[in-house]
Design an enzyme around this catalytic site. Structure first.
Site, short mmCIF file in Angstrom:
data_model
loop_
_atom_site.label_atom_id
_atom_site.label_comp_id
_atom_site.label_asym_id
_atom_site.label_seq_id
_atom_site.Cartn_x
_atom_site.Cartn_y
_atom_site.Cartn_z
N TYR A 24 33.46 41.20 35.90
CA TYR A 24 33.48 42.32 36.85
C TYR A 24 32.22 42.44 37.70
CZ TYR A 24 37.39 43.66 33.93
OH TYR A 24 38.57 43.66 33.23
N HIS A 101 41.17 45.10 43.23
CA HIS A 101 40.63 44.70 41.92
C HIS A 101 39.38 43.87 42.16
CE1 HIS A 101 44.02 46.13 39.59
NE2 HIS A 101 44.79 45.67 40.57
#
Length: 146
Positions: A24, A101
């Site tokens: 991430y 995302h």
């Protein structure tokens, strides 16, 4: 004045910066919020940036966006792959919704390959880290003209 763009974030995104940085990235959610606010402001828009670990609260925020937002940039996180209720909420509102995302979900575990949200959203941008959000803002604004 134009209504703000609502940027909604799902479960565990409050842990960004420390949770799986190899997947991430190292930016915190606060840093992403600040970058989104600057980017939107440069384009003449304000944002309302929210995060919740609770599906029902995200649904309520989508309903609120129907009245109080010009567009929505939505990172439903893990609910992407499980929530018919969020899919239905996205379908139920008028403002364009862009799914975003940080990671490339299609290159991850098989259970992350399906998005219920993509079936209802105007578009999806994945795998580009912070750029997913910034491009999501661009796409949301572009969608307002269509």
């Amino acid at each position: 004045m134009t209504q703000p763009i609502h940027i909604l974030n799902g479960p565990n995104l409050n842990l960004l910066g420390t949770r799986e940085p190899d997947v991430y990235g190292t930016l915190s959610l606060k840093e992403i919020e600040q970058a989104c606010a600057r980017h939107a402001r440069d384009l003449g828009y304000e944002i309302l940036f929210r995060q919740s670990n609770h599906e029902g609260e995200l649904i309520d925020w989508l309903h609120d966006a129907n009245v109080n937002a010009c567009a929505v940039v939505f990172n439903p996180a893990a609910f992407t792959h499980t929530s018919v209720a969020l899919h239905d909420a996205v379908r139920a509102i008028e403002p364009p919704v862009i799914e975003v995302h940080l990671s490339q979900t299609a290159a991850r575990e098989a259970f992350r390959h399906h998005s219920y949200i993509a079936l209802a959203a105007r578009g999806s941008i994945t795998g580009l880290g912070l750029q997913s959000y910034l491009l999501g803002i661009n796409a949301a604004i572009t969608s307002l003209g269509n």
